[in-house]
Design an enzyme around this catalytic site. Structure first.
Site, PDB file in Angstrom:
ATOM      1  N   GLN A 170      54.473  43.348  10.311  1.00 18.67           N
ATOM      2  CA  GLN A 170      55.798  42.970   9.785  1.00 18.67           C
ATOM      3  C   GLN A 170      55.295  42.509   8.250  1.00 18.67           C
ATOM      4  O   GLN A 170      54.636  41.320   7.972  1.00 18.67           O
ATOM      5  CB  GLN A 170      56.865  42.165  10.167  1.00 18.67           C
ATOM      6  CG  GLN A 170      57.869  41.961   9.321  1.00 18.67           C
ATOM      7  CD  GLN A 170      59.185  41.505   9.777  1.00 18.67           C
ATOM      8  OE1 GLN A 170      58.960  40.096   9.692  1.00 18.67           O
ATOM      9  NE2 GLN A 170      60.125  41.954  10.735  1.00 18.67           N
ATOM     10  N   CYS A 183      65.013  38.520   6.479  1.00 18.83           N
ATOM     11  CA  CYS A 183      64.844  36.827   6.488  1.00 18.83           C
ATOM     12  C   CYS A 183      65.526  36.205   5.745  1.00 18.83           C
ATOM     13  O   CYS A 183      65.831  36.709   4.466  1.00 18.83           O
ATOM     14  CB  CYS A 183      63.219  36.646   5.971  1.00 18.83           C
ATOM     15  SG  CYS A 183      62.711  35.089   6.221  1.00 18.83           S
ATOM     16  N   PRO A 189      59.573  39.663  15.497  1.00 17.76           N
ATOM     17  CA  PRO A 189      58.711  38.827  14.553  1.00 17.76           C
ATOM     18  C   PRO A 189      59.388  37.136  14.462  1.00 17.76           C
ATOM     19  O   PRO A 189      60.611  37.090  14.177  1.00 17.76           O
ATOM     20  CB  PRO A 189      58.910  39.264  13.153  1.00 17.76           C
ATOM     21  CG  PRO A 189      59.508  40.772  13.365  1.00 17.76           C
ATOM     22  CD  PRO A 189      60.400  40.530  14.808  1.00 17.76           C
ATOM     23  N   ASN A 207      69.055  43.249  18.084  1.00 21.19           N
ATOM     24  CA  ASN A 207      68.555  41.842  18.110  1.00 21.19           C
ATOM     25  C   ASN A 207      69.665  40.743  17.756  1.00 21.19           C
ATOM     26  O   ASN A 207      70.421  40.867  16.974  1.00 21.19           O
ATOM     27  CB  ASN A 207      67.529  41.856  16.997  1.00 21.19           C
ATOM     28  CG  ASN A 207      66.817  40.374  16.947  1.00 21.19           C
ATOM     29  OD1 ASN A 207      66.775  39.829  15.711  1.00 21.19           O
ATOM     30  ND2 ASN A 207      66.279  39.885  17.932  1.00 21.19           N
ATOM     31  N   GLY A 244      64.004  37.628  20.076  1.00 20.10           N
ATOM     32  CA  GLY A 244      63.589  36.462  19.084  1.00 20.10           C
ATOM     33  C   GLY A 244      63.296  35.203  19.727  1.00 20.10           C
ATOM     34  O   GLY A 244      62.646  34.940  20.719  1.00 20.10           O
ATOM     35  N   ARG A 245      64.170  34.282  19.454  1.00 16.89           N
ATOM     36  CA  ARG A 245      64.405  32.892  19.849  1.00 16.89           C
ATOM     37  C   ARG A 245      64.663  32.726  21.407  1.00 16.89           C
ATOM     38  O   ARG A 245      64.040  31.896  21.987  1.00 16.89           O
ATOM     39  CB  ARG A 245      65.490  31.987  19.063  1.00 16.89           C
ATOM     40  CG  ARG A 245      65.197  31.870  17.643  1.00 16.89           C
ATOM     41  CD  ARG A 245      66.215  31.478  17.014  1.00 16.89           C
ATOM     42  NE  ARG A 245      67.416  32.196  16.779  1.00 16.89           N
ATOM     43  CZ  ARG A 245      68.623  31.963  16.796  1.00 16.89           C
ATOM     44  NH1 ARG A 245      68.878  30.522  16.374  1.00 16.89           N
ATOM     45  NH2 ARG A 245      69.720  32.638  16.691  1.00 16.89           N
TER      46      ARG A 245
END
Length: 311
Positions: free
Chosen positions: A71, A101, A17, A202, A226-227
């Site tokens: 999510q 987060c 996400p 991750n 992710g990034r």
């Protein structure tokens, strides 16, 4: 690999996400490039329960997102239950819960990564979701710990498994780290060894080769990028595609899902990532940021990117 009743081909390399970036257009492109699974931007269960239009707009999915995953984030089990009873979530095959987060406006409300400090509440949320999901698998994304220097990923993963989670994704940083420093894949490996359910690692993955190596060395069932996928959706194919072609496809998908002004505005932040792949793009970055017309943006990109060499 299986997540609950959902089966995936090997190797499992998914798109993590990405708040502010992982919209339906970008996810569609990543899926076409080979992502095993793409997960929505995190969606507030309170926002869904209160009928917030901006929140519901995050639920768009592309035609190729099967199986699909949303999510959710929040801190009150009752709001999760209420959200799961809403018809707007029926389109999703997997429900993921954000417990990692690090953004202060999220953690100060006891949501996201703050749940790592309250394992009992985290378990309560997972149990409530399992009972209300209609048989859909519930997964959790969390970090290796909360404060700098601490690591309790194995214990937290085990709690999520006991609560009924079908799989977990572990980001190799603490909540306090945010995105600083280097992801700790040894901690991820320890979490993978502590549970029987699939663990997806991750953190800091920027190539398919690196993803495969990390999976093998950590013992994880899969890897989430992710990034490392921003500006590089072709990371999932392992083959560098033409940047101009990728950008134009992405823009077309953005125009499919969003009004023109929103699509162009959304593309600007993605373009900064794409243009980092080509040489001499500094002036082009400034130019595209001033364009608000989709046709003009296409014309400029097509003309300029064809002549600029790849870095």
């Amino acid at each position: 690999m299986k997540i609950g009743n959902v089966t995936f081909a090997e190797p499992f390399v998914s798109l993590a996400p990405l708040a502010g970036y992982g919209d339906a257009a970008f996810r569609r492109l990543c899926r076409e490039c080979g992502a095993s699974l793409t997960v929505s931007e995190m969606v507030s269960v309170k926002g869904l329960c209160y009928g917030n239009e901006k929140t519901e707009s995050l639920l768009a999915i592309s035609p190729c997102e099967t199986p699909s995953c949303v999510q959710l984030f929040g801190s009150d089990p009752e709001f999760f239950v209420r959200a799961l009873r809403l018809g707007v979530l029926d389109r999703f095959d997997i429900i993921d819960i954000n417990m990692g987060c690090p953004v202060p406006k999220v953690t100060k409300c006891g949501e996201g990564g703050a749940l790592m400090k309250d394992g009992a509440r985290a378990e309560e949320i997972v149990r409530a979701c399992v009972q209300s999901s209609g048989g859909r698998p519930i997964t959790v994304k969390h970090r290796i710990g909360y404060a700098d220097g601490e690591m309790f990923a194995p214990e937290f993963a085990a709690r999520m498994e006991r609560a009924g989670a079908a799989a977990i994704t572990v980001h190799g940083r603490t909540v306090a780290q945010g995105y600083r420093g280097v992801a700790d894949w040894n901690a991820i490996a320890q979490a993978a060894q502590a549970v029987r359910i699939p663990v997806i690692g991750n953190g800091d993955i920027v190539s398919l080769l690196q993803a495969r190596k990390a999976k093998e060395e950590s013992g994880c069932a899969g890897v989430a990028v992710g990034r490392g996928a921003l500006g590089r959706p072709d990371v999932f194919s392992g083959k560098e595609e033409n940047v101009c072609a990728l950008v134009l496809r992405h823009l077309d998908y953005a125009l499919f899902f969003f009004p023109e002004n929103v699509a162009v505005r959304t593309m600007r932040k993605h373009l900064c990532r794409y243009l980092s792949r080509v040489s001499g793009a500094k002036e082009l970055k400034a130019r595209v940021n001033a364009i608000s017309d989709a046709a003009e943006l296409k014309e400029v990109l097509l003309r300029e990117l064809q002549t600029k060499p790849r870095k």
